[in-house]
Design an enzyme around this catalytic site. Structure first.
Site, PDB file in Angstrom:
ATOM      1  N   ARG A  59       0.971  -2.799   6.892  1.00 56.76           N
ATOM      2  CA  ARG A  59       1.858  -1.945   7.690  1.00 56.76           C
ATOM      3  C   ARG A  59       2.809  -2.684   8.616  1.00 56.76           C
ATOM      4  O   ARG A  59       3.971  -2.260   8.738  1.00 56.76           O
ATOM      5  CB  ARG A  59       1.014  -0.915   8.463  1.00 56.76           C
ATOM      6  CG  ARG A  59       0.461   0.149   7.526  1.00 56.76           C
ATOM      7  CD  ARG A  59      -0.724   0.872   8.115  1.00 56.76           C
ATOM      8  NE  ARG A  59      -1.903   0.024   8.149  1.00 56.76           N
ATOM      9  CZ  ARG A  59      -3.101   0.432   8.585  1.00 56.76           C
ATOM     10  NH1 ARG A  59      -3.246   1.663   9.038  1.00 56.76           N
ATOM     11  NH2 ARG A  59      -4.131  -0.388   8.562  1.00 56.76           N
ATOM     12  N   LYS A  69     -10.830  -5.565  -6.809  1.00 55.20           N
ATOM     13  CA  LYS A  69     -12.238  -5.779  -6.412  1.00 55.20           C
ATOM     14  C   LYS A  69     -13.218  -5.388  -7.512  1.00 55.20           C
ATOM     15  O   LYS A  69     -14.034  -4.468  -7.361  1.00 55.20           O
ATOM     16  CB  LYS A  69     -12.553  -5.013  -5.114  1.00 55.20           C
ATOM     17  CG  LYS A  69     -11.706  -5.466  -3.927  1.00 55.20           C
ATOM     18  CD  LYS A  69     -12.198  -4.846  -2.627  1.00 55.20           C
ATOM     19  CE  LYS A  69     -11.418  -5.306  -1.418  1.00 55.20           C
ATOM     20  NZ  LYS A  69     -10.026  -4.848  -1.344  1.00 55.20           N
ATOM     21  N   ASP A  87       0.837  -1.208   0.000  1.00 51.94           N
ATOM     22  CA  ASP A  87       0.000   0.000   0.000  1.00 51.94           C
ATOM     23  C   ASP A  87       0.869   1.254   0.000  1.00 51.94           C
ATOM     24  O   ASP A  87       0.812   2.075   0.924  1.00 51.94           O
ATOM     25  CB  ASP A  87      -0.940  -0.007   1.219  1.00 51.94           C
ATOM     26  CG  ASP A  87      -1.976  -1.121   1.119  1.00 51.94           C
ATOM     27  OD1 ASP A  87      -2.336  -1.499  -0.013  1.00 51.94           O
ATOM     28  OD2 ASP A  87      -2.430  -1.603   2.172  1.00 51.94           O
ATOM     29  N   HIS A 105     -16.370  -5.120  -9.857  1.00 49.83           N
ATOM     30  CA  HIS A 105     -17.821  -5.199  -9.627  1.00 49.83           C
ATOM     31  C   HIS A 105     -18.491  -4.473 -10.791  1.00 49.83           C
ATOM     32  O   HIS A 105     -18.505  -3.245 -10.839  1.00 49.83           O
ATOM     33  CB  HIS A 105     -18.173  -4.525  -8.299  1.00 49.83           C
ATOM     34  CG  HIS A 105     -19.602  -4.706  -7.885  1.00 49.83           C
ATOM     35  ND1 HIS A 105     -20.072  -4.311  -6.653  1.00 49.83           N
ATOM     36  CD2 HIS A 105     -20.668  -5.239  -8.529  1.00 49.83           C
ATOM     37  CE1 HIS A 105     -21.362  -4.596  -6.556  1.00 49.83           C
ATOM     38  NE2 HIS A 105     -21.743  -5.150  -7.696  1.00 49.83           N
ATOM     39  N   ASP A 106     -19.044  -5.241 -11.745  1.00 46.76           N
ATOM     40  CA  ASP A 106     -19.644  -4.621 -12.932  1.00 46.76           C
ATOM     41  C   ASP A 106     -20.524  -5.674 -13.601  1.00 46.76           C
ATOM     42  O   ASP A 106     -20.746  -6.745 -13.028  1.00 46.76           O
ATOM     43  CB  ASP A 106     -18.522  -4.126 -13.864  1.00 46.76           C
ATOM     44  CG  ASP A 106     -18.930  -2.906 -14.687  1.00 46.76           C
ATOM     45  OD1 ASP A 106     -20.037  -2.924 -15.255  1.00 46.76           O
ATOM     46  OD2 ASP A 106     -18.141  -1.949 -14.766  1.00 46.76           O
ATOM     47  N   ILE A 107     -20.996  -5.408 -14.802  1.00 39.29           N
ATOM     48  CA  ILE A 107     -21.800  -6.422 -15.487  1.00 39.29           C
ATOM     49  C   ILE A 107     -20.887  -7.607 -15.853  1.00 39.29           C
ATOM     50  O   ILE A 107     -19.665  -7.446 -15.980  1.00 39.29           O
ATOM     51  CB  ILE A 107     -22.519  -5.851 -16.735  1.00 39.29           C
ATOM     52  CG1 ILE A 107     -21.515  -5.333 -17.769  1.00 39.29           C
ATOM     53  CG2 ILE A 107     -23.505  -4.758 -16.336  1.00 39.29           C
ATOM     54  CD1 ILE A 107     -22.158  -4.962 -19.106  1.00 39.29           C
ATOM     55  N   GLN A 155      -7.062  -0.955  12.265  1.00 40.81           N
ATOM     56  CA  GLN A 155      -7.682  -2.278  12.241  1.00 40.81           C
ATOM     57  C   GLN A 155      -8.203  -2.573  13.656  1.00 40.81           C
ATOM     58  O   GLN A 155      -7.440  -2.550  14.616  1.00 40.81           O
ATOM     59  CB  GLN A 155      -6.671  -3.365  11.822  1.00 40.81           C
ATOM     60  CG  GLN A 155      -6.181  -3.257  10.391  1.00 40.81           C
ATOM     61  CD  GLN A 155      -7.172  -3.775   9.361  1.00 40.81           C
ATOM     62  OE1 GLN A 155      -8.353  -3.990   9.638  1.00 40.81           O
ATOM     63  NE2 GLN A 155      -6.704  -3.949   8.137  1.00 40.81           N
ATOM     64  N   THR A 189     -15.213  -5.106   5.490  1.00 43.41           N
ATOM     65  CA  THR A 189     -15.128  -5.022   6.965  1.00 43.41           C
ATOM     66  C   THR A 189     -15.343  -3.595   7.467  1.00 43.41           C
ATOM     67  O   THR A 189     -15.475  -3.370   8.666  1.00 43.41           O
ATOM     68  CB  THR A 189     -13.790  -5.581   7.492  1.00 43.41           C
ATOM     69  OG1 THR A 189     -12.741  -4.981   6.737  1.00 43.41           O
ATOM     70  CG2 THR A 189     -13.718  -7.070   7.373  1.00 43.41           C
ATOM     71  N   ASP A 233      -5.476  -6.740  -6.341  1.00 42.33           N
ATOM     72  CA  ASP A 233      -6.676  -6.516  -5.514  1.00 42.33           C
ATOM     73  C   ASP A 233      -7.430  -5.289  -6.013  1.00 42.33           C
ATOM     74  O   ASP A 233      -7.362  -4.216  -5.418  1.00 42.33           O
ATOM     75  CB  ASP A 233      -6.242  -6.349  -4.050  1.00 42.33           C
ATOM     76  CG  ASP A 233      -7.426  -6.254  -3.107  1.00 42.33           C
ATOM     77  OD1 ASP A 233      -8.538  -6.655  -3.502  1.00 42.33           O
ATOM     78  OD2 ASP A 233      -7.235  -5.780  -1.975  1.00 42.33           O
ATOM     79  N   ASN A 269     -20.088  -9.328 -18.484  1.00 46.83           N
ATOM     80  CA  ASN A 269     -19.209  -9.229 -19.646  1.00 46.83           C
ATOM     81  C   ASN A 269     -17.985  -8.355 -19.357  1.00 46.83           C
ATOM     82  O   ASN A 269     -16.853  -8.702 -19.713  1.00 46.83           O
ATOM     83  CB  ASN A 269     -20.024  -8.654 -20.822  1.00 46.83           C
ATOM     84  CG  ASN A 269     -19.212  -8.556 -22.089  1.00 46.83           C
ATOM     85  OD1 ASN A 269     -18.640  -9.543 -22.552  1.00 46.83           O
ATOM     86  ND2 ASN A 269     -19.139  -7.358 -22.648  1.00 46.83           N
ATOM     87  N   LYS A 323       0.617  -8.005  -2.726  1.00 48.00           N
ATOM     88  CA  LYS A 323      -0.710  -7.504  -3.104  1.00 48.00           C
ATOM     89  C   LYS A 323      -0.598  -6.092  -3.649  1.00 48.00           C
ATOM     90  O   LYS A 323      -0.126  -5.188  -2.961  1.00 48.00           O
ATOM     91  CB  LYS A 323      -1.656  -7.531  -1.906  1.00 48.00           C
ATOM     92  CG  LYS A 323      -3.056  -7.031  -2.246  1.00 48.00           C
ATOM     93  CD  LYS A 323      -4.031  -7.326  -1.117  1.00 48.00           C
ATOM     94  CE  LYS A 323      -4.180  -6.201  -0.125  1.00 48.00           C
ATOM     95  NZ  LYS A 323      -4.946  -5.039  -0.607  1.00 48.00           N
TER      96      LYS A 323
HETATM   97  O1  C5P Z   1      -1.736  -2.368   6.850  1.00 49.18           O
HETATM   98  P1  C5P Z   1      -2.741  -3.466   7.033  1.00 49.18           P
HETATM   99  O2  C5P Z   1      -2.147  -4.780   7.480  1.00 49.18           O
HETATM  100  O3  C5P Z   1      -3.910  -3.050   7.883  1.00 49.18           O
HETATM  101  O4  C5P Z   1      -3.290  -3.712   5.550  1.00 49.18           O
HETATM  102  C1  C5P Z   1      -4.341  -4.585   5.273  1.00 49.18           C
HETATM  103  C2  C5P Z   1      -4.596  -4.643   3.798  1.00 49.18           C
HETATM  104  O5  C5P Z   1      -5.752  -5.448   3.578  1.00 49.18           O
HETATM  105  C3  C5P Z   1      -4.891  -3.301   3.146  1.00 49.18           C
HETATM  106  O6  C5P Z   1      -4.427  -3.375   1.789  1.00 49.18           O
HETATM  107  C4  C5P Z   1      -6.389  -3.216   3.187  1.00 49.18           C
HETATM  108  O7  C5P Z   1      -6.906  -2.407   2.161  1.00 49.18           O
HETATM  109  C5  C5P Z   1      -6.768  -4.673   2.949  1.00 49.18           C
HETATM  110  N1  C5P Z   1      -8.087  -5.039   3.430  1.00 49.18           N
HETATM  111  C6  C5P Z   1      -8.489  -4.895   4.755  1.00 49.18           C
HETATM  112  N2  C5P Z   1      -9.734  -5.266   5.140  1.00 49.18           N
HETATM  113  C7  C5P Z   1     -10.587  -5.780   4.249  1.00 49.18           C
HETATM  114  C8  C5P Z   1     -10.214  -5.955   2.914  1.00 49.18           C
HETATM  115  C9  C5P Z   1      -8.936  -5.568   2.545  1.00 49.18           C
HETATM  116  O8  C5P Z   1      -7.715  -4.446   5.590  1.00 49.18           O
HETATM  117  N3  C5P Z   1     -11.772  -6.165   4.629  1.00 49.18           N
END
Ligand code: C5P
Length: 235
Positions: free
Chosen positions: A215, A62, A11, A64-66, A194, A124, A60, A68, A33
């Site tokens: 992180r 994610k 990130d 999300h669309d039709i 988190q 989440t 990553d 095709n 990732k």
């Molecule tokens: O730095 P950290 O360990 O919190 O990073 C977690 C990674 O997982 C980030 O790229 C975050 O966008 C991703 N992520 C998350 N929770 C989710 C889906 C993805 O923390 N539900």
């Protein structure tokens, strides 16, 4: 357990930092990732470059669309030789099925192993009040279970979920289904945004297949040593 279940979330916005971190980390993690920020900044070139440097890539974005449109985007990701990628299960069974078929078909066309296509259930960042706002009356856990069932029906082979959802999902999913979990904190809870976390060892014991860790690795004083210490904690 996969031999190295650590996926480091890259990130960072700066391409030079991504290069430097990847060179250091690719040999000691299971995959890297690449998320929306790095992809929007640096595009497919950074995916190709990190892949060429030997890293397994988890793209990553994610989708999300039709059906095709998602199928075509997935096929394009397969051409970048990524090993894992994400779509939203809330795109529906037809969309997920089209995505999985496109992944299999394009990989077979190129003679590559098909990437692991992962469904995202309920983000989440969302709580039940947010679901209600969208007109979803089910509770959070019921909605996660419902979307997981749809992913199985569509032929997906993995999901991204909170480590706290793993035990209940393990009870209903096929045995070899991959569960990829962020929200991992090697030093225990606290420190940043988190809130509901597990340690790497706890998450694997709960049934996670892969751990997404950002992180605690990339922002550590010594990222390589941090990744190695996490791997050692799983032994
Ligand atoms: O730095 P950290 O360990 O919190 O990073 C977690 C990674 O997982 C980030 O790229 C975050 O966008 C991703 N992520 C998350 N929770 C989710 C889906 C993805 O923390 N539900």
């Amino acid at each position: 357990m996969v031999s190295n279940p650590i996926i480091v979330a890259m990130d960072v916005a700066e391409v030079d930092e991504a290069r430097r971190l990847s060179a250091e980390l690719a040999p000691v993690v299971g995959a890297i990732k690449i998320g929306k920020e790095l992809f929007v900044t640096s595009g497919p070139a950074i995916v190709r470059e990190l892949r060429a440097a030997g890293a397994n890539i988890f793209l990553d974005l994610k989708f999300h669309d039709i059906p095709n449109t998602v199928a075509k985007a997935v096929a394009a990701a397969v051409r970048l030789d990524v090993q894992m990628l994400t779509i939203h299960t809330s795109g529906g069974v037809d969309m997920m099925r089209a995505a999985e078929e496109a992944a299999q078909k394009e990989a077979s066309h190129l003679g590559l192993p098909a990437p692991l296509l992962l469904g995202v259930t309920v983000l989440t960042s969302m709580d039940e009040a947010n679901l209600r706002e969208l007109g979803i009356e089910r509770g959070l856990t019921d909605q996660v279970e419902h979307l997981a069932d749809l992913a199985v029906k569509a032929g997906l082979r993995g999901l991204v979920c909170s480590p706290l959802e793993v035990p209940m999902l393990r009870k209903r999913l096929p045995k070899d289904f991959a569960l990829v979990t962020p929200g991992i904190r090697p030093a225990g809870p606290g420190g940043d945004d988190q809130k509901r976390t597990m340690t790497p060892k706890e998450a694997i014991a709960a049934g996670s297949t892969w751990l997404v860790i950002g992180r605690p690795i990339y922002a550590a004083a010594n990222p390589k040593a941090a990744a190695q210490a996490i791997l050692a904690s799983l032994a």
